[in-house]
Design a protein around this motif. Structure first.
Motif, PDB file in Angstrom:
ATOM      1  N   GLN A 135      -2.048  52.559  -4.247  1.00  0.00           N
ATOM      2  CA  GLN A 135      -1.710  53.525  -3.215  1.00  0.00           C
ATOM      3  C   GLN A 135      -2.896  53.880  -2.332  1.00  0.00           C
ATOM      4  OE1 GLN A 135      -0.427  57.096  -5.187  1.00  0.00           O
ATOM      5  NE2 GLN A 135      -2.393  57.427  -6.229  1.00  0.00           N
TER       6      GLN A 135
ATOM      7  N   TYR B 156      -6.488  55.544  -0.812  1.00  0.00           N
ATOM      8  CA  TYR B 156      -6.895  56.936  -0.623  1.00  0.00           C
ATOM      9  C   TYR B 156      -7.359  57.109   0.818  1.00  0.00           C
ATOM     10  CZ  TYR B 156     -11.609  55.003  -1.072  1.00  0.00           C
ATOM     11  OH  TYR B 156     -12.736  54.270  -0.901  1.00  0.00           O
ATOM     12  N   ASP B 157      -7.433  58.378   1.205  1.00  0.00           N
ATOM     13  CA  ASP B 157      -7.874  58.715   2.556  1.00  0.00           C
ATOM     14  C   ASP B 157      -9.384  58.939   2.536  1.00  0.00           C
ATOM     15  OD1 ASP B 157      -8.275  59.501   5.094  1.00  0.00           O
ATOM     16  OD2 ASP B 157      -6.876  61.213   5.061  1.00  0.00           O
TER      17      ASP B 157
ATOM     18  N   GLU C 256     -10.515  62.541   3.171  1.00  0.00           N
ATOM     19  CA  GLU C 256     -10.353  63.455   2.052  1.00  0.00           C
ATOM     20  C   GLU C 256     -11.443  63.239   1.004  1.00  0.00           C
ATOM     21  OE1 GLU C 256      -6.516  63.064   0.446  1.00  0.00           O
ATOM     22  OE2 GLU C 256      -5.452  63.802   2.229  1.00  0.00           O
TER      23      GLU C 256
ATOM     24  N   PRO D  61      -4.709  54.845   2.771  1.00  0.00           N
ATOM     25  CA  PRO D  61      -3.461  55.225   2.102  1.00  0.00           C
ATOM     26  C   PRO D  61      -2.426  54.112   2.194  1.00  0.00           C
ATOM     27  CG  PRO D  61      -4.296  57.039   3.434  1.00  0.00           C
ATOM     28  CD  PRO D  61      -5.134  55.854   3.770  1.00  0.00           C
ATOM     29  N   GLY D  62      -1.896  53.697   1.025  1.00  0.00           N
ATOM     30  CA  GLY D  62      -0.883  52.657   0.971  1.00  0.00           C
ATOM     31  C   GLY D  62      -1.416  51.247   1.072  1.00  0.00           C
TER      32      GLY D  62
END
Length: 616
Positions: free
Chosen positions: A561, A563-564, A567, A598-599
């Motif tokens: 998945q 991550y950003d 963030e 993300p993703g």
């Protein structure tokens, strides 16, 4: 002075002797040549004087034949007669021809010439022109007197020639005698001037070779051999002095070399000892024992400065307890023990030296002697050097201890971070659900209890897995070349725990193996990256690429998945897993790059450049 020295020179005498001999020989040769030339001229004069008789008789024959003045033969004979007399009077050096320089010869020649010119020649001319028989008769009568005079002239010339021939023979004999005497004289002089000094010099050298250094040569002249003899005498005197002092010098040099050898041996043994992996107590005891043995000391002690600036006794040998109670550090130097407690226990002198390392004073050591002892400068310098060696070894052990403490502290920090990132969060999750379970139990909400119990079981299982993973990571130890097997084991364990498909591309492209410590840090970063994927990524595939070339690189990618990054930047060090990987990369001297979206999964890339890598 210079002129006298110049006259005494051997070259001057040889040149003078050669010049005198040459002048005498040339004079004798010139005299013999002059006599030979005189004899040759006198011989020609004898021939011409003898020809006077022949020509006078030829004229008489011509007159008796009735020849007249117009007769060419008669004219020729008269002309030849006058020409012969003229040559005899004037001489002819080119032939050569000349009369001897003798008064009797000259007087007889004048008589013969006057007889011809004043009597015979007039009679001939009268008989030639007038055919005067009386004139011819007078000529014939006077011819006998003329011939007798010519014979007397020839006899006088021959007598003078015989005398000069005797002189020539005498000169030749004298020249031969002079050659023999001169040769003998030259040989004798050269023997005295050259051979005798050379023989003396040879004998002197033979005596010097036989170690008779009292040999001396007589200096009888001021020439080159005299200077050579004086130089030989100076050399022999110097050799005699040197040989006389040679035994003492050899003994002193031998003692000096022995002392230097002992110093070098002591330095070598001390350097070898302090570099051994001993603790501080063993280091002090060995240091003191070697000092006492090397310098014949009866006691020794080492005092070091503590961190609070106090002086404390660390080790001692051969010192009584009364003296050890004095914790004061002796000032560096040597002296008697009049004002110290050591005097009371039988020590007469003490020597103290500083223990230093790179200019920093770490303490001092002292040597105690039962008798009066003065440390010479060479031994004092050796003791200072030994103190520096000991200080360096002591400093290195302190630094090694600090390094070990720092490494333990860093590793504890990483362990704490790992626990916080894994077990602590799981325990916090289970604590919260235990409170919920307790509340549901008191209110008998069975449906909620059935939901909470599986969550608690899953938390316990996750905590158990985290504990096993941490234990496995902390127990990992690598030797040279063990990285590949450790990587395979970690990947196999990851697949067993998660069931996620993992692909490994491990390439050895000519790079040398990393050192065990660097291999361990690379393995920890790989394990941390896989742990993050297991906990957070929810990935289906993981790709690990390791390339060992000039630079060493590690790449871990997943399709989870992600991550950003914004963030993660806000979270900073609160995300313990990323922070641990960065600290380990910094310890390696490697570059770590973390990327994700993300993703779209995440990516961990580690690059260890060639200048930072260490070979096993």
């Amino acid at each position: 002075m210079f002129l006298s020295s110049f006259r005494e020179r051997l070259t001057t005498r040889i040149v003078t002797l050669s010049t005198v001999s040459l002048v005498l020989v040339l004079a004798m040769i010139g005299g013999t040549l002059w006599l030979s030339w005189q004899l040759q001229g006198a011989g020609a004069a004898i021939n011409d004087a003898g020809s006077l008789r022949m020509r006078a008789n030829a004229v008489a024959i011509a007159l008796l034949k009735g020849e007249r003045a117009a007769s060419p033969p008669l004219q020729l004979q008269i002309k030849e007669m006058n020409s012969t007399l003229d040559r005899l009077r004037k001489g002819d050096p080119a032939r050569p021809l000349f009369l001897p320089n003798d008064s009797d010869v000259r007087r007889q020649f004048d008589h013969v010439a006057n007889e011809w010119h004043s009597r015979l020649e007039p009679d001939v001319r009268e008989g030639m022109t007038a055919a005067d028989s009386l004139a011819i008769s007078r000529y014939l009568l006077r011819l006998r007197t003329f011939v007798t005079g010519a014979d007397q002239l020839v006899g006088l010339i021959e007598r003078e020639n015989a005398r000069k021939t005797a002189w020539l023979r005498t000169s030749q004999m004298a020249l031969a005698a002079m050659a023999c005497i001169g040769t003998a004289a030259i040989v004798y002089l050269l023997y005295l001037w050259i051979v005798v000094p050379v023989q003396r010099l040879h004998e002197g050298l033979a005596r010097i070779e036989a170690r008779e250094f009292d040999a001396r040569l007589p200096v009888e002249t001021q020439d080159e051999f005299g200077h050579l003899a004086a130089g030989f005498n100076r050399m022999a005197a110097e050799l005699q002095t040197l040989y006389r002092d040679l035994a003492g010098r050899v003994e002193a040099k031998t003692a000096e070399l022995a002392a230097q050898n002992r110093e070098l041996t002591a330095l070598y043994e001390m350097a070898a000892f302090v570099n051994q992996p001993n603790d501080v107590d063993a280091l002090c005891r060995g240091f003191l024992a070697r000092l006492m043995l090397q310098f014949d000391a009866d006691g020794a002690a080492v005092r070091l400065l503590t961190e609070d600036g106090q002086v404390r006794l660390i080790g001692s040998e051969g010192l009584p307890a009364v003296l050890l109670q004095d914790e004061r550090c002796f000032a560096a130097g040597t002296g008697a023990c009049d004002q110290r407690p050591c005097r009371q226990v039988g020590f007469a002198s003490v020597a103290a030296f500083n223990i230093v390392s790179q200019g920093e004073k770490l303490g001092a050591f002292s040597l105690h002697f039962s008798g009066e002892r003065t440390i010479p400068a060479s031994e004092a310098q050796l003791l200072e050097t030994l103190g520096a060696h000991f200080g360096t070894a002591l400093k290195s052990r302190r630094l090694a201890a600090l390094a070990r403490q720092l490494a333990v502290s860093q590793e504890r920090n990483l362990v704490a971070q790992g626990l916080h990132d894994s077990i602590a969060q799981s325990l916090n999750f289970m604590k919260m659900h235990v409170h919920l379970l307790d509340a549901a139990t008191r209110e008998e909400r069975m449906d909620e209890i059935r939901e909470i119990v599986p969550l608690l079981a899953g938390g316990v299982a996750d905590s158990y897995d985290d504990v096993r993973e941490l234990l496995m990571n902390f127990r990992t130890k690598l030797g040279s070349g063990d990285l590949r097997s450790a990587v395979d084991e970690s990947i196999e364990r990851f697949g067993t725990q998660t069931g996620i498909a993992l692909s490994l591309d491990y390439r050895e492209e000519g790079g040398l193996p990393l050192s065990p410590d660097q291999q361990l840090q690379v393995l920890f970063i790989l394990q941390e990256a896989l742990s993050n994927i297991r906990k957070h990524a929810e990935a289906r595939h993981v790709f690990v690429t390791i390339v060992n070339n000039r630079d060493f690189s590690l790449l871990v990618e997943d399709d989870g998945q992600g991550y950003d990054p914004k963030e993660m930047a806000v979270l900073g060090e609160t995300h313990v897993g990323f922070h641990i990987m960065r600290e380990r990369a910094q310890r390696l001297g490697a570059a770590l790059r973390l990327t994700g979206a993300p993703g779209h999964g995440a990516r961990v890339e580690l690059v260890l450049p060639a200048p930072a890598r260490q070979t096993a």
